[in-house]
Design a protein around this motif. Structure first.
Motif, PDB file in Angstrom:
ATOM      1  N   CYS A  32       1.392   9.306  -5.857  1.00 32.87           N
ATOM      2  CA  CYS A  32       1.811  10.687  -5.566  1.00 32.87           C
ATOM      3  C   CYS A  32       2.985  11.135  -6.434  1.00 32.87           C
ATOM      4  O   CYS A  32       3.437  12.276  -6.316  1.00 32.87           O
ATOM      5  CB  CYS A  32       2.181  10.808  -4.094  1.00 32.87           C
ATOM      6  N   GLY A  33       3.504  10.232  -7.270  1.00 35.24           N
ATOM      7  CA  GLY A  33       4.619  10.586  -8.150  1.00 35.24           C
ATOM      8  C   GLY A  33       5.964  10.599  -7.443  1.00 35.24           C
ATOM      9  O   GLY A  33       6.879  11.300  -7.863  1.00 35.24           O
ATOM     10  N   VAL A  34       6.083   9.804  -6.388  1.00 36.83           N
ATOM     11  CA  VAL A  34       7.352   9.711  -5.650  1.00 36.83           C
ATOM     12  C   VAL A  34       7.937   8.350  -5.931  1.00 36.83           C
ATOM     13  O   VAL A  34       7.335   7.322  -5.585  1.00 36.83           O
ATOM     14  CB  VAL A  34       7.119   9.896  -4.134  1.00 36.83           C
ATOM     15  N   PRO A  35       9.112   8.302  -6.571  1.00 32.62           N
ATOM     16  CA  PRO A  35       9.710   6.995  -6.860  1.00 32.62           C
ATOM     17  C   PRO A  35      10.111   6.265  -5.578  1.00 32.62           C
ATOM     18  O   PRO A  35      10.511   6.900  -4.604  1.00 32.62           O
ATOM     19  CB  PRO A  35      10.931   7.332  -7.711  1.00 32.62           C
ATOM     20  N   THR A  36       9.991   4.951  -5.594  1.00 30.47           N
ATOM     21  CA  THR A  36      10.407   4.151  -4.452  1.00 30.47           C
ATOM     22  C   THR A  36      11.924   4.245  -4.339  1.00 30.47           C
ATOM     23  O   THR A  36      12.631   3.989  -5.311  1.00 30.47           O
ATOM     24  CB  THR A  36       9.977   2.683  -4.639  1.00 30.47           C
ATOM     25  N   PRO A  37      12.428   4.631  -3.170  1.00 34.06           N
ATOM     26  CA  PRO A  37      13.881   4.782  -3.041  1.00 34.06           C
ATOM     27  C   PRO A  37      14.587   3.441  -3.061  1.00 34.06           C
ATOM     28  O   PRO A  37      14.039   2.415  -2.648  1.00 34.06           O
ATOM     29  CB  PRO A  37      14.040   5.465  -1.679  1.00 34.06           C
ATOM     30  N   LYS A  38      15.808   3.465  -3.557  1.00 23.18           N
ATOM     31  CA  LYS A  38      16.662   2.265  -3.539  1.00 23.18           C
ATOM     32  C   LYS A  38      17.675   2.501  -2.432  1.00 23.18           C
ATOM     33  O   LYS A  38      18.603   3.279  -2.579  1.00 23.18           O
ATOM     34  CB  LYS A  38      17.329   2.072  -4.890  1.00 23.18           C
ATOM     35  N   CYS A  39      17.447   1.833  -1.332  1.00 17.60           N
ATOM     36  CA  CYS A  39      18.284   2.063  -0.145  1.00 17.60           C
ATOM     37  C   CYS A  39      19.353   0.993  -0.016  1.00 17.60           C
ATOM     38  O   CYS A  39      19.195  -0.105  -0.367  1.00 17.60           O
ATOM     39  CB  CYS A  39      17.411   2.057   1.099  1.00 17.60           C
ATOM     40  N   ASN A  66       0.831  -1.210   0.000  1.00 17.60           N
ATOM     41  CA  ASN A  66       0.000   0.000   0.000  1.00 17.60           C
ATOM     42  C   ASN A  66       0.862   1.257   0.000  1.00 17.60           C
ATOM     43  O   ASN A  66       0.548   2.234  -0.681  1.00 17.60           O
ATOM     44  CB  ASN A  66      -0.947   0.018   1.206  1.00 17.60           C
ATOM     45  N   ALA A  67       1.938   1.244   0.771  1.00 18.79           N
ATOM     46  CA  ALA A  67       2.834   2.406   0.806  1.00 18.79           C
ATOM     47  C   ALA A  67       3.464   2.633  -0.567  1.00 18.79           C
ATOM     48  O   ALA A  67       3.604   3.777  -1.020  1.00 18.79           O
ATOM     49  CB  ALA A  67       3.910   2.216   1.869  1.00 18.79           C
ATOM     50  N   LYS A  68       3.819   1.560  -1.242  1.00 19.67           N
ATOM     51  CA  LYS A  68       4.395   1.681  -2.587  1.00 19.67           C
ATOM     52  C   LYS A  68       3.365   2.232  -3.570  1.00 19.67           C
ATOM     53  O   LYS A  68       3.697   3.041  -4.440  1.00 19.67           O
ATOM     54  CB  LYS A  68       4.940   0.332  -3.054  1.00 19.67           C
ATOM     55  N   LYS A  69       2.098   1.795  -3.432  1.00 20.24           N
ATOM     56  CA  LYS A  69       1.037   2.326  -4.302  1.00 20.24           C
ATOM     57  C   LYS A  69       0.817   3.814  -4.036  1.00 20.24           C
ATOM     58  O   LYS A  69       0.601   4.594  -4.967  1.00 20.24           O
ATOM     59  CB  LYS A  69      -0.267   1.546  -4.096  1.00 20.24           C
ATOM     60  N   ILE A  70       0.882   4.205  -2.775  1.00 14.36           N
ATOM     61  CA  ILE A  70       0.723   5.621  -2.426  1.00 14.36           C
ATOM     62  C   ILE A  70       1.845   6.437  -3.055  1.00 14.36           C
ATOM     63  O   ILE A  70       1.588   7.473  -3.683  1.00 14.36           O
ATOM     64  CB  ILE A  70       0.715   5.807  -0.889  1.00 14.36           C
TER      65      ILE A  70
END
Length: 99
Positions: free
Chosen positions: A92-99, A84-88
């Protein structure tokens, strides 16, 4: 007479540059990483049927520099890296960070 026109043009150009520079956005201040800032996203994280609010998207974008820190925290990782956080984030147009 010719130097007067040149001076007028130079002054007009300087005024234009000052006006343009004056409308530029200010340098952003440092973000304080506080997971509580993501509270507007709680409903969307808890339920896949609830879309993120505008305020949620604003907060996700503000807290973007902090997302890796949250993902490394064992208490928060399950929430921040959930589907769900990834869908949000995507919504919202925020790429999932690569940590």
């Amino acid at each position: 007479m010719r130097s007067s026109s040149y001076t007028t043009i130079c002054i007009a150009a300087m005024v234009l540059v000052i006006m343009i520079l004056g409308t530029q956005p200010q340098v952003a201040t440092a973000v304080t990483c506080q997971v509580t800032q993501l509270a507007p996203c709680a409903a969307a994280i808890s339920s896949s049927s609830v879309p993120p609010s505008r305020q949620c998207c604003v907060k996700i974008k503000e807290q973007r520099p902090c997302l890796c820190q949250y993902m490394k925290n064992p208490s928060l990782k399950a929430y921040v890296s959930s589907p769900n956080a990834k869908k949000i984030a995507k919504s919202c147009g925020v790429p999932t960070p690569k940590c």
